[in-house]
Write a protein that holds these residues in place. Structure first.
Motif, PDB file in Angstrom:
ATOM      1  N   TYR A  11       0.848  -1.192   0.000  1.00 29.28           N
ATOM      2  CA  TYR A  11       0.000   0.000   0.000  1.00 29.28           C
ATOM      3  C   TYR A  11       0.881   1.237   0.000  1.00 29.28           C
ATOM      4  O   TYR A  11       1.908   1.264   0.672  1.00 29.28           O
ATOM      5  CB  TYR A  11      -0.864   0.075   1.268  1.00 29.28           C
ATOM      6  N   GLY A  12       0.447   2.290  -0.719  1.00 31.47           N
ATOM      7  CA  GLY A  12       1.103   3.580  -0.614  1.00 31.47           C
ATOM      8  C   GLY A  12       0.803   4.188   0.749  1.00 31.47           C
ATOM      9  O   GLY A  12      -0.046   3.684   1.500  1.00 31.47           O
ATOM     10  N   LEU A  13       1.474   5.275   1.077  1.00 36.72           N
ATOM     11  CA  LEU A  13       1.345   5.880   2.407  1.00 36.72           C
ATOM     12  C   LEU A  13      -0.097   6.266   2.743  1.00 36.72           C
ATOM     13  O   LEU A  13      -0.618   5.910   3.802  1.00 36.72           O
ATOM     14  CB  LEU A  13       2.258   7.103   2.517  1.00 36.72           C
ATOM     15  N   THR A  14      -0.768   6.956   1.849  1.00 36.34           N
ATOM     16  CA  THR A  14      -2.151   7.389   2.099  1.00 36.34           C
ATOM     17  C   THR A  14      -3.085   6.186   2.172  1.00 36.34           C
ATOM     18  O   THR A  14      -3.925   6.085   3.072  1.00 36.34           O
ATOM     19  CB  THR A  14      -2.619   8.358   0.996  1.00 36.34           C
ATOM     20  N   CYS A  15      -2.947   5.266   1.243  1.00 34.08           N
ATOM     21  CA  CYS A  15      -3.813   4.087   1.234  1.00 34.08           C
ATOM     22  C   CYS A  15      -3.557   3.209   2.462  1.00 34.08           C
ATOM     23  O   CYS A  15      -4.481   2.577   2.979  1.00 34.08           O
ATOM     24  CB  CYS A  15      -3.612   3.282  -0.043  1.00 34.08           C
ATOM     25  N   TRP A  16      -2.327   3.163   2.945  1.00 31.95           N
ATOM     26  CA  TRP A  16      -2.006   2.407   4.149  1.00 31.95           C
ATOM     27  C   TRP A  16      -2.774   2.978   5.344  1.00 31.95           C
ATOM     28  O   TRP A  16      -3.350   2.241   6.131  1.00 31.95           O
ATOM     29  CB  TRP A  16      -0.501   2.422   4.417  1.00 31.95           C
ATOM     30  N   GLN A  17      -2.813   4.298   5.451  1.00 33.69           N
ATOM     31  CA  GLN A  17      -3.544   4.928   6.548  1.00 33.69           C
ATOM     32  C   GLN A  17      -5.042   4.633   6.428  1.00 33.69           C
ATOM     33  O   GLN A  17      -5.696   4.336   7.418  1.00 33.69           O
ATOM     34  CB  GLN A  17      -3.295   6.434   6.585  1.00 33.69           C
ATOM     35  N   HIS A  18      -5.570   4.694   5.219  1.00 39.49           N
ATOM     36  CA  HIS A  18      -6.984   4.357   5.002  1.00 39.49           C
ATOM     37  C   HIS A  18      -7.243   2.897   5.393  1.00 39.49           C
ATOM     38  O   HIS A  18      -8.262   2.579   6.006  1.00 39.49           O
ATOM     39  CB  HIS A  18      -7.399   4.574   3.548  1.00 39.49           C
ATOM     40  N   HIS A  19      -6.335   2.024   5.025  1.00 35.93           N
ATOM     41  CA  HIS A  19      -6.459   0.598   5.351  1.00 35.93           C
ATOM     42  C   HIS A  19      -6.478   0.397   6.875  1.00 35.93           C
ATOM     43  O   HIS A  19      -7.311  -0.346   7.394  1.00 35.93           O
ATOM     44  CB  HIS A  19      -5.303  -0.178   4.708  1.00 35.93           C
ATOM     45  N   LEU A  20      -5.572   1.061   7.580  1.00 35.52           N
ATOM     46  CA  LEU A  20      -5.540   0.952   9.044  1.00 35.52           C
ATOM     47  C   LEU A  20      -6.824   1.495   9.668  1.00 35.52           C
ATOM     48  O   LEU A  20      -7.360   0.903  10.616  1.00 35.52           O
ATOM     49  CB  LEU A  20      -4.321   1.698   9.605  1.00 35.52           C
ATOM     50  N   ASP A  21      -7.336   2.599   9.134  1.00 35.38           N
ATOM     51  CA  ASP A  21      -8.595   3.167   9.629  1.00 35.38           C
ATOM     52  C   ASP A  21      -9.746   2.185   9.429  1.00 35.38           C
ATOM     53  O   ASP A  21     -10.594   2.013  10.313  1.00 35.38           O
ATOM     54  CB  ASP A  21      -8.917   4.487   8.925  1.00 35.38           C
ATOM     55  N   GLU A  22      -9.779   1.524   8.275  1.00 34.43           N
ATOM     56  CA  GLU A  22     -10.829   0.539   8.002  1.00 34.43           C
ATOM     57  C   GLU A  22     -10.721  -0.653   8.953  1.00 34.43           C
ATOM     58  O   GLU A  22     -11.738  -1.146   9.454  1.00 34.43           O
ATOM     59  CB  GLU A  22     -10.745   0.067   6.553  1.00 34.43           C
ATOM     60  N   LEU A  23      -9.503  -1.108   9.222  1.00 34.76           N
ATOM     61  CA  LEU A  23      -9.311  -2.217  10.164  1.00 34.76           C
ATOM     62  C   LEU A  23      -9.775  -1.834  11.560  1.00 34.76           C
ATOM     63  O   LEU A  23     -10.408  -2.638  12.257  1.00 34.76           O
ATOM     64  CB  LEU A  23      -7.834  -2.633  10.203  1.00 34.76           C
ATOM     65  N   GLU A  24      -9.493  -0.613  11.974  1.00 36.80           N
ATOM     66  CA  GLU A  24      -9.926  -0.152  13.291  1.00 36.80           C
ATOM     67  C   GLU A  24     -11.449  -0.103  13.372  1.00 36.80           C
ATOM     68  O   GLU A  24     -12.038  -0.508  14.376  1.00 36.80           O
ATOM     69  CB  GLU A  24      -9.341   1.228  13.601  1.00 36.80           C
ATOM     70  N   GLN A  25     -12.088   0.367  12.311  1.00 37.96           N
ATOM     71  CA  GLN A  25     -13.555   0.425  12.298  1.00 37.96           C
ATOM     72  C   GLN A  25     -14.159  -0.978  12.373  1.00 37.96           C
ATOM     73  O   GLN A  25     -15.141  -1.197  13.072  1.00 37.96           O
ATOM     74  CB  GLN A  25     -14.063   1.149  11.046  1.00 37.96           C
ATOM     75  N   GLN A  26     -13.555  -1.941  11.667  1.00 32.15           N
ATOM     76  CA  GLN A  26     -14.026  -3.325  11.738  1.00 32.15           C
ATOM     77  C   GLN A  26     -13.877  -3.861  13.152  1.00 32.15           C
ATOM     78  O   GLN A  26     -14.768  -4.536  13.672  1.00 32.15           O
ATOM     79  CB  GLN A  26     -13.250  -4.213  10.769  1.00 32.15           C
ATOM     80  N   PHE A  27     -12.769  -3.574  13.787  1.00 33.01           N
ATOM     81  CA  PHE A  27     -12.525  -4.020  15.151  1.00 33.01           C
ATOM     82  C   PHE A  27     -13.553  -3.431  16.108  1.00 33.01           C
ATOM     83  O   PHE A  27     -14.114  -4.130  16.948  1.00 33.01           O
ATOM     84  CB  PHE A  27     -11.116  -3.633  15.598  1.00 33.01           C
ATOM     85  N   LEU A  28     -13.816  -2.135  15.965  1.00 31.87           N
ATOM     86  CA  LEU A  28     -14.761  -1.470  16.862  1.00 31.87           C
ATOM     87  C   LEU A  28     -16.178  -2.021  16.709  1.00 31.87           C
ATOM     88  O   LEU A  28     -16.940  -2.047  17.679  1.00 31.87           O
ATOM     89  CB  LEU A  28     -14.742   0.035  16.626  1.00 31.87           C
ATOM     90  N   LYS A  29     -16.526  -2.493  15.516  1.00 32.44           N
ATOM     91  CA  LYS A  29     -17.858  -3.072  15.298  1.00 32.44           C
ATOM     92  C   LYS A  29     -18.050  -4.377  16.067  1.00 32.44           C
ATOM     93  O   LYS A  29     -19.154  -4.682  16.498  1.00 32.44           O
ATOM     94  CB  LYS A  29     -18.082  -3.341  13.812  1.00 32.44           C
ATOM     95  N   ILE A  30     -16.976  -5.162  16.220  1.00 33.91           N
ATOM     96  CA  ILE A  30     -17.113  -6.472  16.866  1.00 33.91           C
ATOM     97  C   ILE A  30     -16.674  -6.467  18.327  1.00 33.91           C
ATOM     98  O   ILE A  30     -16.826  -7.466  19.021  1.00 33.91           O
ATOM     99  CB  ILE A  30     -16.317  -7.556  16.101  1.00 33.91           C
ATOM    100  N   GLN A  31     -16.152  -5.355  18.786  1.00 32.85           N
ATOM    101  CA  GLN A  31     -15.654  -5.265  20.159  1.00 32.85           C
ATOM    102  C   GLN A  31     -16.805  -5.296  21.153  1.00 32.85           C
ATOM    103  O   GLN A  31     -17.836  -4.672  20.962  1.00 32.85           O
ATOM    104  CB  GLN A  31     -14.864  -3.964  20.328  1.00 32.85           C
ATOM    105  N   LEU A  32     -16.633  -6.053  22.232  1.00 28.60           N
ATOM    106  CA  LEU A  32     -17.611  -6.099  23.313  1.00 28.60           C
ATOM    107  C   LEU A  32     -17.089  -5.303  24.495  1.00 28.60           C
ATOM    108  O   LEU A  32     -15.911  -5.368  24.830  1.00 28.60           O
ATOM    109  CB  LEU A  32     -17.836  -7.544  23.776  1.00 28.60           C
ATOM    110  N   THR A  33     -17.980  -4.558  25.117  1.00 27.56           N
ATOM    111  CA  THR A  33     -17.604  -3.849  26.335  1.00 27.56           C
ATOM    112  C   THR A  33     -17.969  -4.719  27.532  1.00 27.56           C
ATOM    113  O   THR A  33     -18.728  -5.686  27.416  1.00 27.56           O
ATOM    114  CB  THR A  33     -18.346  -2.504  26.455  1.00 27.56           C
TER     115      THR A  33
END
Length: 58
Positions: free
Chosen positions: A21-43
């Motif tokens: 991934y290029g630098l900008t796309c890498w950041q977008h990819h990490l943001d998408e992974l974080e959003q996926q994680f937050l969707k499945i995270q249990l408190t």
């Protein structure tokens, strides 16, 4: 030359080529992974609201 997995642009930087991934796309990819994680995270509140059978499965 290698292309970015997200946008298809040619990668020139060695680190970007390693990641695929290029630098900008890498950041977008990490943001998408974080959003996926937050969707499945249990408190702790979510777990406490579960009945005993559901807690064992978590």
């Amino acid at each position: 030359m290698q292309s970015c997995k997200r946008c298809g642009r040619t990668l020139r930087n060695g680190k970007s080529m390693e990641r695929g991934y290029g630098l900008t796309c890498w950041q977008h990819h990490l943001d998408e992974l974080e959003q996926q994680f937050l969707k499945i995270q249990l408190t702790i509140d979510d777990i406490l609201k579960m009945d005993q059978k559901e807690r064992v499965d978590v």
